[in-house]
Design a protein around this motif. Sequence first.
Motif, PDB file in Angstrom:
ATOM      1  N   GLY A 156      82.555  42.359  14.214  1.00 20.57           N
ATOM      2  CA  GLY A 156      81.780  42.958  13.135  1.00 20.57           C
ATOM      3  C   GLY A 156      81.882  42.114  11.886  1.00 20.57           C
ATOM      4  N   TRP A 157      81.391  42.693  10.780  1.00 19.00           N
ATOM      5  CA  TRP A 157      81.239  41.912   9.558  1.00 19.00           C
ATOM      6  C   TRP A 157      82.412  42.117   8.616  1.00 19.00           C
ATOM      7  CZ3 TRP A 157      77.476  38.455   9.956  1.00 19.00           C
ATOM      8  CH2 TRP A 157      76.548  38.675  10.989  1.00 19.00           C
ATOM      9  N   ASP A 158      82.882  40.999   8.051  1.00 16.94           N
ATOM     10  CA  ASP A 158      83.886  41.065   6.981  1.00 16.94           C
ATOM     11  C   ASP A 158      83.203  41.228   5.641  1.00 16.94           C
ATOM     12  OD1 ASP A 158      86.152  40.898   8.431  1.00 16.94           O
ATOM     13  OD2 ASP A 158      86.441  38.739   8.165  1.00 16.94           O
ATOM     14  N   THR A 159      82.021  40.656   5.564  1.00 17.95           N
ATOM     15  CA  THR A 159      81.200  40.723   4.351  1.00 17.95           C
ATOM     16  C   THR A 159      79.762  40.861   4.816  1.00 17.95           C
ATOM     17  OG1 THR A 159      82.693  39.096   3.411  1.00 17.95           O
ATOM     18  CG2 THR A 159      80.707  39.550   2.182  1.00 17.95           C
ATOM     19  N   LEU A 160      79.048  41.830   4.257  1.00 15.54           N
ATOM     20  CA  LEU A 160      77.630  41.956   4.618  1.00 15.54           C
ATOM     21  C   LEU A 160      76.834  42.417   3.390  1.00 15.54           C
ATOM     22  CD1 LEU A 160      75.927  41.697   7.361  1.00 15.54           C
ATOM     23  CD2 LEU A 160      75.754  44.172   7.193  1.00 15.54           C
ATOM     24  N   PRO A 161      76.554  41.445   2.508  1.00 11.30           N
ATOM     25  CA  PRO A 161      75.795  41.814   1.315  1.00 11.30           C
ATOM     26  C   PRO A 161      74.318  42.032   1.631  1.00 11.30           C
ATOM     27  CG  PRO A 161      76.429  39.488   1.243  1.00 11.30           C
ATOM     28  CD  PRO A 161      76.865  40.011   2.577  1.00 11.30           C
ATOM     29  N   ALA A 162      73.713  42.934   0.877  1.00  8.25           N
ATOM     30  CA  ALA A 162      72.290  43.195   1.051  1.00  8.25           C
ATOM     31  C   ALA A 162      71.657  43.332  -0.312  1.00  8.25           C
ATOM     32  CB  ALA A 162      72.079  44.477   1.858  1.00  8.25           C
ATOM     33  N   SER A 163      70.399  42.897  -0.416  1.00  8.63           N
ATOM     34  CA  SER A 163      69.695  43.098  -1.678  1.00  8.63           C
ATOM     35  C   SER A 163      68.831  44.368  -1.553  1.00  8.63           C
ATOM     36  CB  SER A 163      68.848  41.885  -2.027  1.00  8.63           C
ATOM     37  OG  SER A 163      67.923  41.634  -1.006  1.00  8.63           O
ATOM     38  N   ILE A 164      68.801  45.074  -2.673  1.00  6.52           N
ATOM     39  CA  ILE A 164      68.052  46.338  -2.729  1.00  6.52           C
ATOM     40  C   ILE A 164      66.818  46.093  -3.595  1.00  6.52           C
ATOM     41  CG2 ILE A 164      68.235  48.781  -3.334  1.00  6.52           C
ATOM     42  CD1 ILE A 164      70.468  47.957  -1.417  1.00  6.52           C
ATOM     43  N   ASP A 224      65.612  51.097   1.624  1.00  3.40           N
ATOM     44  CA  ASP A 224      65.229  49.734   2.003  1.00  3.40           C
ATOM     45  C   ASP A 224      66.294  48.743   1.580  1.00  3.40           C
ATOM     46  OD1 ASP A 224      62.657  49.456   3.306  1.00  3.40           O
ATOM     47  OD2 ASP A 224      61.874  50.517   1.533  1.00  3.40           O
ATOM     48  N   TRP A 225      66.566  47.768   2.456  1.00  5.85           N
ATOM     49  CA  TRP A 225      67.464  46.686   2.070  1.00  5.85           C
ATOM     50  C   TRP A 225      67.165  45.451   2.905  1.00  5.85           C
ATOM     51  CZ3 TRP A 225      69.691  50.984   4.700  1.00  5.85           C
ATOM     52  CH2 TRP A 225      70.202  50.716   5.972  1.00  5.85           C
ATOM     53  N   THR A 226      67.581  44.308   2.374  1.00  2.00           N
ATOM     54  CA  THR A 226      67.467  43.054   3.126  1.00  2.00           C
ATOM     55  C   THR A 226      68.847  42.414   3.149  1.00  2.00           C
ATOM     56  OG1 THR A 226      65.259  42.809   2.203  1.00  2.00           O
ATOM     57  CG2 THR A 226      66.209  40.866   3.278  1.00  2.00           C
ATOM     58  N   VAL A 227      69.346  42.151   4.352  1.00  2.00           N
ATOM     59  CA  VAL A 227      70.672  41.555   4.466  1.00  2.00           C
ATOM     60  C   VAL A 227      70.612  40.101   4.014  1.00  2.00           C
ATOM     61  CG1 VAL A 227      72.504  40.905   6.063  1.00  2.00           C
ATOM     62  CG2 VAL A 227      71.374  43.116   6.314  1.00  2.00           C
ATOM     63  N   LEU A 244      70.079  47.928  11.216  1.00  2.00           N
ATOM     64  CA  LEU A 244      68.947  48.599  10.562  1.00  2.00           C
ATOM     65  C   LEU A 244      68.274  47.669   9.556  1.00  2.00           C
ATOM     66  CD1 LEU A 244      70.229  52.266  10.214  1.00  2.00           C
ATOM     67  CD2 LEU A 244      68.710  51.296  11.940  1.00  2.00           C
ATOM     68  N   GLY A 245      69.015  46.661   9.080  1.00  2.00           N
ATOM     69  CA  GLY A 245      68.383  45.607   8.278  1.00  2.00           C
ATOM     70  C   GLY A 245      67.392  44.815   9.118  1.00  2.00           C
ATOM     71  N   ASP A 246      67.739  44.612  10.387  1.00  2.00           N
ATOM     72  CA  ASP A 246      66.862  43.865  11.301  1.00  2.00           C
ATOM     73  C   ASP A 246      65.716  44.720  11.849  1.00  2.00           C
ATOM     74  OD1 ASP A 246      68.510  41.692  11.010  1.00  2.00           O
ATOM     75  OD2 ASP A 246      69.585  41.975  12.909  1.00  2.00           O
ATOM     76  N   HIS A 247      65.808  46.026  11.682  1.00  2.00           N
ATOM     77  CA  HIS A 247      64.782  46.934  12.244  1.00  2.00           C
ATOM     78  C   HIS A 247      64.264  47.881  11.157  1.00  2.00           C
ATOM     79  CE1 HIS A 247      67.036  45.561  15.800  1.00  2.00           C
ATOM     80  NE2 HIS A 247      65.889  45.673  16.430  1.00  2.00           N
ATOM     81  N   PRO A 248      63.529  47.307  10.182  1.00  2.00           N
ATOM     82  CA  PRO A 248      63.118  48.095   9.016  1.00  2.00           C
ATOM     83  C   PRO A 248      62.256  49.306   9.369  1.00  2.00           C
ATOM     84  CG  PRO A 248      62.046  45.932   9.028  1.00  2.00           C
ATOM     85  CD  PRO A 248      63.098  45.906  10.098  1.00  2.00           C
ATOM     86  N   GLU A 249      61.449  49.172  10.411  1.00  2.00           N
ATOM     87  CA  GLU A 249      60.565  50.278  10.764  1.00  2.00           C
ATOM     88  C   GLU A 249      61.389  51.505  11.167  1.00  2.00           C
ATOM     89  OE1 GLU A 249      57.733  52.795  11.336  1.00  2.00           O
ATOM     90  OE2 GLU A 249      57.467  50.886  10.287  1.00  2.00           O
ATOM     91  N   GLN A 250      62.417  51.290  12.002  1.00  2.00           N
ATOM     92  CA  GLN A 250      63.258  52.409  12.437  1.00  2.00           C
ATOM     93  C   GLN A 250      64.100  52.938  11.269  1.00  2.00           C
ATOM     94  OE1 GLN A 250      64.889  52.237  16.514  1.00  2.00           O
ATOM     95  NE2 GLN A 250      63.951  50.220  16.703  1.00  2.00           N
ATOM     96  N   ARG A 251      64.511  52.026  10.391  1.00  2.00           N
ATOM     97  CA  ARG A 251      65.261  52.451   9.198  1.00  2.00           C
ATOM     98  C   ARG A 251      64.422  53.405   8.344  1.00  2.00           C
ATOM     99  NH1 ARG A 251      66.163  47.535   6.164  1.00  2.00           N
ATOM    100  NH2 ARG A 251      64.219  48.035   5.091  1.00  2.00           N
ATOM    101  N   ARG A 252      63.138  53.068   8.187  1.00  2.00           N
ATOM    102  CA  ARG A 252      62.272  53.940   7.382  1.00  2.00           C
ATOM    103  C   ARG A 252      62.086  55.303   8.045  1.00  2.00           C
ATOM    104  NH1 ARG A 252      58.954  48.998   6.944  1.00  2.00           N
ATOM    105  NH2 ARG A 252      60.109  47.856   5.357  1.00  2.00           N
TER     106      ARG A 252
END
Lengths: 106, 402
Positions: free
Chosen positions: B393-401, B375-378, B258-266
Amino acid sequence: MAKITYIDSDGDTQVLTVQPGQSVMQAAVAEGLHGIIGDCSGNMACATCHVYVDEAWADRVGSKSETESLMLEEVFDPRPNSRLSCQIEVSEELDGLVVRLPERQV
Amino acid sequence: MNIQAESTGNDPVYWDPYRPDLAQNPYPVFRRLREEAPLYYNEQYDFYALSRFGDIEAHFGDAEIFSSARSDILEFIKEDIDIPDGMFIWEDPPLHTVYRTVVSRIFTPRRMNELEGQIRDYCVRCLEPLEGTDRFDFIADLGAKLPGGVIGMLLGIPDEDRDLVYQRVSGNLRTEEGKPMEVNKASYQGEGYEDYLDWRAENPSDDLMTMLLQVEFEDVTGTRRKLTRGEVLIFVNVLAGAGNETTSRLIGWIGKVLGDHPEQRRQIAQNPSLVPAAIEELLRFEPPGPSVARYVRRDVEIHGKTVPAGSAMLFLLASANRDDARFPDGDSFDIHREGPPHITFGRGIHSCLGSALARVEGRVALEEIVKRFPDWTVDMENAKLSSSSSTRGWDTLPASIP
């Protein structure tokens, strides 16, 4: 061959022509029908192929085993005409059968 | 063979579950496997693989030929390890049937959805402290906490010990980068749960551990009895392990995809009724368990070739989920798909026992995340993909808000 009608919770209708011997679940999954999952392939272990059998057909689809009855207590919105569609084997006698899909399986 | 050799259009297609570069994005290779080698044989690690939806649908549930009795993990099948009675995920009928029946009636859609309120409370407790911050790690802050908390709650493991359980489970499945997993008996015999179990035997409650201690069933000899202490320990270990790792991966993929698909996330944030379909599409698009292994019990012919008895077969569920023949434009992520269900939870007698629970947890997690962070950006610089041949899958997946 037997024609089986699947009606989803929005009223959308799909009619499949099914080879006798297949289950109502198998026919739906083979066709990729939305609304029936059938993860366990007919082993009564997942309760994700729940259907409501149209009243007119209630007496003709065979009876429920103890395991099926137990699993039918575990589905969404069970009703007296609830069945696991993996347990209904299609035969020529079921030509014209109508089943309705629940609002959700999971 | 040169391990580093890149697959190009002219070379025969190569895939194994260990090479880190292939794990990063296996989908182009999966597409080539489906097109060029629908029955693939890997000489280096001596296994076969099926990648088309139709082939997997036809064979994966066939427990007569494709046995689970040597486990469902390639490395373990090769070692021919001893598997104790009660390790039902690694058994065939009739033994499997007896044990699976004990737990099938617990992990049902109705019962799992009844837990939704408790799961939501737990999820909110994880997320509330993060409100107002500008950074959120999908794994550290939620994926490592929620699934372990929920399965711990079900089993009756005290809150303060749940992080330990999660660490032990992820440790068991981890592999050294690029290498097969080491076989470790402690990973499936239930070590570490003895104390809880003995305490629970003296202090029954309404949890799963108590139920497992008290349930009566008919064993393979037709004897009506309770589970032995050893069997209960194995059950607890299987359920705790399965309920942790994979669901944590699902939460990570929520963040990444969903970080890669912001339109669908919204769209989801604006209309939460899209959440169930979004979870199904996430499960299709990035299954936490991309491949599952079986032991070939007798010769079987597939695509005109004989797969000999004694082989290991990998079923590439993640590839089947992208097969255009079943899922038009399979490589595109679209929460509005109205097609057939994915095959992420497998097929047949071994299909995922916890699928209903995973779905509830996924839905609750997604709802509670977008409610707070629409909203977030990985931060891909600091994200880390896990190194394991059985989950991805991810061991760590930080995102900025923002």
